[in-house]
Design a protein around this motif. Structure first.
Motif, PDB file in Angstrom:
ATOM      1  N   UNK A  38       0.832  -1.203   0.000  1.00  0.00           N
ATOM      2  CA  UNK A  38       0.000   0.000   0.000  1.00  0.00           C
ATOM      3  C   UNK A  38       0.870   1.258   0.000  1.00  0.00           C
ATOM      4  N   UNK A  39       1.900   1.271   0.840  1.00  0.00           N
ATOM      5  CA  UNK A  39       2.804   2.428   0.862  1.00  0.00           C
ATOM      6  C   UNK A  39       3.472   2.617  -0.495  1.00  0.00           C
ATOM      7  N   UNK A  40       3.949   1.537  -1.073  1.00  0.00           N
ATOM      8  CA  UNK A  40       4.670   1.614  -2.338  1.00  0.00           C
ATOM      9  C   UNK A  40       3.768   2.163  -3.442  1.00  0.00           C
ATOM     10  N   UNK A  41       2.559   1.637  -3.540  1.00  0.00           N
ATOM     11  CA  UNK A  41       1.680   2.012  -4.648  1.00  0.00           C
ATOM     12  C   UNK A  41       0.954   3.334  -4.414  1.00  0.00           C
ATOM     13  N   UNK A  42       0.585   3.628  -3.152  1.00  0.00           N
ATOM     14  CA  UNK A  42      -0.238   4.800  -2.868  1.00  0.00           C
ATOM     15  C   UNK A  42       0.564   6.030  -2.462  1.00  0.00           C
ATOM     16  N   UNK A  43       1.812   5.834  -1.983  1.00  0.00           N
ATOM     17  CA  UNK A  43       2.605   6.964  -1.511  1.00  0.00           C
ATOM     18  C   UNK A  43       3.919   7.112  -2.283  1.00  0.00           C
ATOM     19  N   UNK A  44       4.699   6.057  -2.370  1.00  0.00           N
ATOM     20  CA  UNK A  44       6.003   6.164  -3.027  1.00  0.00           C
ATOM     21  C   UNK A  44       5.867   6.457  -4.519  1.00  0.00           C
ATOM     22  N   UNK A  45       5.072   5.664  -5.219  1.00  0.00           N
ATOM     23  CA  UNK A  45       4.990   5.834  -6.671  1.00  0.00           C
ATOM     24  C   UNK A  45       4.423   7.192  -7.066  1.00  0.00           C
TER      25      UNK A  45
ATOM     26  N   UNK B 247      13.826  14.967 -15.522  1.00  0.00           N
ATOM     27  CA  UNK B 247      13.293  15.069 -16.868  1.00  0.00           C
ATOM     28  C   UNK B 247      12.791  13.762 -17.437  1.00  0.00           C
ATOM     29  N   UNK B 248      12.417  12.829 -16.576  1.00  0.00           N
ATOM     30  CA  UNK B 248      11.898  11.542 -17.034  1.00  0.00           C
ATOM     31  C   UNK B 248      10.430  11.663 -17.416  1.00  0.00           C
ATOM     32  N   UNK B 249       9.963  10.763 -18.249  1.00  0.00           N
ATOM     33  CA  UNK B 249       8.532  10.620 -18.449  1.00  0.00           C
ATOM     34  C   UNK B 249       7.950   9.914 -17.230  1.00  0.00           C
ATOM     35  N   UNK B 250       6.647  10.012 -16.985  1.00  0.00           N
ATOM     36  CA  UNK B 250       6.054   9.288 -15.860  1.00  0.00           C
ATOM     37  C   UNK B 250       6.319   7.789 -15.913  1.00  0.00           C
ATOM     38  N   UNK B 251       6.267   7.195 -17.105  1.00  0.00           N
ATOM     39  CA  UNK B 251       6.524   5.751 -17.216  1.00  0.00           C
ATOM     40  C   UNK B 251       7.975   5.434 -16.874  1.00  0.00           C
ATOM     41  N   UNK B 252       8.904   6.260 -17.325  1.00  0.00           N
ATOM     42  CA  UNK B 252      10.323   6.049 -17.000  1.00  0.00           C
ATOM     43  C   UNK B 252      10.565   6.207 -15.504  1.00  0.00           C
ATOM     44  N   UNK B 253       9.910   7.183 -14.892  1.00  0.00           N
ATOM     45  CA  UNK B 253      10.096   7.414 -13.458  1.00  0.00           C
ATOM     46  C   UNK B 253       9.573   6.238 -12.643  1.00  0.00           C
ATOM     47  N   UNK B 254       8.394   5.734 -12.994  1.00  0.00           N
ATOM     48  CA  UNK B 254       7.850   4.591 -12.255  1.00  0.00           C
ATOM     49  C   UNK B 254       8.726   3.365 -12.433  1.00  0.00           C
ATOM     50  N   UNK B 255       9.212   3.147 -13.640  1.00  0.00           N
ATOM     51  CA  UNK B 255      10.100   2.011 -13.882  1.00  0.00           C
ATOM     52  C   UNK B 255      11.373   2.130 -13.047  1.00  0.00           C
ATOM     53  N   UNK B 256      11.915   3.341 -12.958  1.00  0.00           N
ATOM     54  CA  UNK B 256      13.136   3.553 -12.175  1.00  0.00           C
ATOM     55  C   UNK B 256      12.880   3.313 -10.691  1.00  0.00           C
ATOM     56  N   UNK B 257      11.739   3.778 -10.181  1.00  0.00           N
ATOM     57  CA  UNK B 257      11.406   3.536  -8.777  1.00  0.00           C
ATOM     58  C   UNK B 257      11.331   2.043  -8.486  1.00  0.00           C
ATOM     59  N   UNK B 258      10.723   1.294  -9.382  1.00  0.00           N
ATOM     60  CA  UNK B 258      10.566  -0.142  -9.163  1.00  0.00           C
ATOM     61  C   UNK B 258      11.878  -0.892  -9.357  1.00  0.00           C
ATOM     62  N   UNK B 259      12.813  -0.294 -10.042  1.00  0.00           N
ATOM     63  CA  UNK B 259      14.126  -0.905 -10.192  1.00  0.00           C
ATOM     64  C   UNK B 259      15.009  -0.646  -8.967  1.00  0.00           C
TER      65      UNK B 259
END
Length: 405
Positions: A198-205, A217-229
């Motif tokens: 819940x924290x990861x999906x609702x707050x961190x992302x 300067x990332x796109x939203x998709x690039x930023x989310x991918x980087x967070x999950x990496x």
């Protein structure tokens, strides 16, 4: 050591030594004995624990090069680190202060970045590296008001986004993928698998996507991918077993959200079914209290007939509830040897380890496997063995379990 199921090692938080030289001296005396028993001539990994003081010591290029030279001579390598305990972890009263300083503080952030600066120089080429850390903080420090709770989580999340941004930069400059691995545990701000998700999906992302798109300067998709990496889960099997969590369900939910497991910490807690009669319950309570010692917290999680779980901050606090007729099982946060299932009147949560190893065998959920039994020095004496023999026996047990399950 590299197995077909991942890199298997042990965490050096089992060793004392808060400054680097003391810790290194213990490693030099102990690690060769372990390696000889476990991997022979094959390389063996180390799950390195550095205190804040030791991390500052190892920033020195001369000390770091000496360590790198020793690793090469020994056929050793570092791929994971434990950045949860900041300060003294042995011989002092640690208890809830294992979370000090927590993720609201600059000290925790700077310590963690310093660890990554060290790890990026140690982790072998072609291998990812991870550092486990506190689940934001200790929840009972922030239960005064809803605003205090919300403010704490917001500040901690912002600082973990700072870590992710730093790791993106390290990947660009070094080509190495490093990740911070959040470790839920009883009484942490993030206590369970569902709370972490819940924290990861609702707050961190949401906050991380906004922050990284603006800063890098990332796109939203690039930023989310980087967070999950770069932000992952440290799945401590003991902690998830304590909460009576269903491992396949937790892992399925992680996969559904694309959240990675940074490492499995392979560890076991103590448990017991509670007899119906009062005399039997008293005997079980006394058996649990044999594990009560002053250094670490030993939370108790009592499962009730209806499936609810009642939580106690430490073993002594649970004693008054021993005769609660609705309670059918107790589990306590005390890391016991993973190769022991039968502890006499008590049992261990070894079956949870076996279930997780089976999931890892079938699905290769992470490349990092770390045995973490740090309580040898405070175990009841009849469970203690020489430290090198104890660690070796645990690693060999895990390797053998992979071959037999």
């Amino acid at each position: 050591m590299l197995t077909k199921h991942g890199h298997l090692t042990y965490c050096t938080n089992i060793h004392g030594g808060e400054n680097w030289q003391d810790h290194f001296d213990i490693l030099k005396a102990t690690f060769p004995l372990i390696k000889a028993q476990v991997s022979g001539d094959a390389p063996l990994g180390i799950g390195l624990r550095l205190s804040d003081i030791a991390s500052r010591d190892l920033q020195d290029p001369v000390r770091l090069q000496a360590f790198k030279d020793w690793l090469s001579e020994q056929g050793a390598y570092v791929f994971t680190m434990n950045g949860f305990p900041f300060g003294a972890f042995h011989d002092d009263v640690v208890k809830a202060h294992v979370h000090t300083p927590d993720w609201t503080t600059a000290e925790r952030l700077h310590y963690t970045l310093r660890l990554f600066d060290i790890l990026v120089q140690l982790v072998p080429e072609g291998m990812d590296g991870g550092i486990s850390t506190s689940p934001l903080g200790y929840r009972h420090w922030y239960n005064g008001s809803a605003s205090q709770w919300t403010s704490m989580r917001k500040r901690a999340t912002e600082q973990l986004i700072d870590v992710a941004a730093y790791l993106i930069g390290l990947q660009r400059s070094s080509g190495k993928t490093l990740h911070i691995d959040i470790e839920p545990e009883p009484d942490g701000v993030l206590e369970t698998g569902p709370e972490f998700i819940d924290w990861f999906t609702q707050e961190l992302v949401p906050a991380g996507v906004a922050g990284l798109t603006d800063r890098l300067g990332m796109t939203p998709a690039e930023a989310e991918d980087a967070l999950k990496r770069h932000v992952r889960l440290c799945y401590d099997v003991c902690h998830f077993a304590l909460g009576y969590e269903h491992h396949p369900a937790v892992i399925e939910e992680l996969n559904r959200h694309g959240i990675k497991i940074g490492k499995f910490q392979i560890s076991a807690a103590v448990k017991a079914q509670l007899p119906v009669d009062q005399a039997g319950r008293l005997a079980v309570g006394e058996a649990f209290m044999a594990f009560d010692e002053p250094t670490y917290l030993h939370q108790v999680l009592a499962k009730h007939r209806n499936g609810d779980v009642r939580r106690f901050k430490d073993l002594p606090e649970a004693q008054d509830a021993l005769y609660d007729r609705d309670a059918v099982e107790w589990r306590s946060h005390f890391h016991v040897p993973v190769f022991l299932e039968d502890l006499g009147m008590l049992k261990s949560t070894q079956s949870d380890i076996i279930e997780v190893l089976r999931l890892q065998r079938d699905r290769r959920l992470t490349a990092h496997l770390e045995v973490e039994t740090y309580t040898w020095g405070v175990l009841p004496r009849d469970l203690q063995l020489p430290i090198a023999d104890s660690i070796s026996r645990e690693l060999l047990w895990v390797r053998n379990e992979f071959e037999t399950i």
